[in-house]
Design an enzyme around this catalytic site. Structure first.
Site, PDB file in Angstrom:
ATOM      1  N   HIS A 193       0.813  -1.208   0.000  1.00  0.00           N
ATOM      2  CA  HIS A 193       0.000   0.000   0.000  1.00  0.00           C
ATOM      3  C   HIS A 193       0.848   1.260   0.000  1.00  0.00           C
ATOM      4  O   HIS A 193       0.650   2.155  -0.808  1.00  0.00           O
ATOM      5  CB  HIS A 193      -0.950   0.015   1.204  1.00  0.00           C
ATOM      6  CG  HIS A 193      -1.931   1.137   1.155  1.00  0.00           C
ATOM      7  ND1 HIS A 193      -1.625   2.408   1.594  1.00  0.00           N
ATOM      8  CD2 HIS A 193      -3.204   1.181   0.707  1.00  0.00           C
ATOM      9  CE1 HIS A 193      -2.683   3.187   1.405  1.00  0.00           C
ATOM     10  NE2 HIS A 193      -3.656   2.464   0.874  1.00  0.00           N
ATOM     11  N   ALA A 206      -5.891  -8.152   3.333  1.00  0.00           N
ATOM     12  CA  ALA A 206      -7.114  -8.661   2.728  1.00  0.00           C
ATOM     13  C   ALA A 206      -7.372  -7.942   1.412  1.00  0.00           C
ATOM     14  O   ALA A 206      -6.782  -6.908   1.117  1.00  0.00           O
ATOM     15  CB  ALA A 206      -8.290  -8.466   3.686  1.00  0.00           C
ATOM     16  N   GLY A 211      -9.404  -5.685  -0.528  1.00  0.00           N
ATOM     17  CA  GLY A 211     -10.400  -4.622  -0.465  1.00  0.00           C
ATOM     18  C   GLY A 211     -10.458  -3.878  -1.783  1.00  0.00           C
ATOM     19  O   GLY A 211     -10.050  -4.385  -2.830  1.00  0.00           O
ATOM     20  N   HIS A 258      -8.760  -1.472  -3.142  1.00  0.00           N
ATOM     21  CA  HIS A 258      -7.526  -1.284  -3.915  1.00  0.00           C
ATOM     22  C   HIS A 258      -7.229  -2.498  -4.785  1.00  0.00           C
ATOM     23  O   HIS A 258      -6.780  -2.360  -5.918  1.00  0.00           O
ATOM     24  CB  HIS A 258      -6.334  -1.026  -2.997  1.00  0.00           C
ATOM     25  CG  HIS A 258      -6.358   0.294  -2.302  1.00  0.00           C
ATOM     26  ND1 HIS A 258      -6.618   1.487  -2.948  1.00  0.00           N
ATOM     27  CD2 HIS A 258      -6.133   0.618  -1.005  1.00  0.00           C
ATOM     28  CE1 HIS A 258      -6.555   2.479  -2.078  1.00  0.00           C
ATOM     29  NE2 HIS A 258      -6.260   1.978  -0.887  1.00  0.00           N
TER      30      HIS A 258
END
Length: 123
Positions: A10, A72, A74, A76
């Site tokens: 991220h 997890a 999600g 993105h």
């Protein structure tokens, strides 16, 4: 075929945030000395997925596996990442791109997190 691996994280504003990801990268590089392994970030940090892929392709990679270093899957990973990969495939039609599942969804990682949580809790 030259395969390369991109660990896709991220990113964060704090540069120290990436230290665990850099440790994972170092371990993989030690285990797989012939496979290029790079670390790319979705936001806040460099290099981006696009920049990282371009560099690997310039070095001769014709297959790139993108491994999401997310707990997890999600938004993105459901929306943005497939769009990024579609753009990469359009820009580099001779390169095979594949996307792994979120690392945190792999059973080995789930079990390791459970073991660590119990150990930290003293249970």
């Amino acid at each position: 075929m030259t395969t390369a691996l991109i660990l896709f994280a991220h990113g964060a504003r704090d540069p120290e945030w990436a230290n665990p990801m850099r440790r994972v990268q170092a371990v993989i590089r030690q285990r797989m000395t012939t496979v290029p392994v790079e670390l790319a970030f979705l936001e806040f940090m460099a290099p981006t997925l696009t920049d990282c892929a371009a560099g690997l392709i310039a070095q001769g990679a014709d297959k790139i596996v993108v491994m999401p270093m997310f707990v997890a899957r999600g938004g993105h990973l459901k929306k943005e990442t497939p769009e990024m990969l579609a753009a990469l495939r359009a820009s580099y039609p001779h390169v095979e791109f594949s996307l792994g599942n979120a690392i945190g969804e792999h059973e080995l990682v789930v079990q390791a997190m459970a073991t660590a949580a119990l150990e930290v809790a003293g249970l």
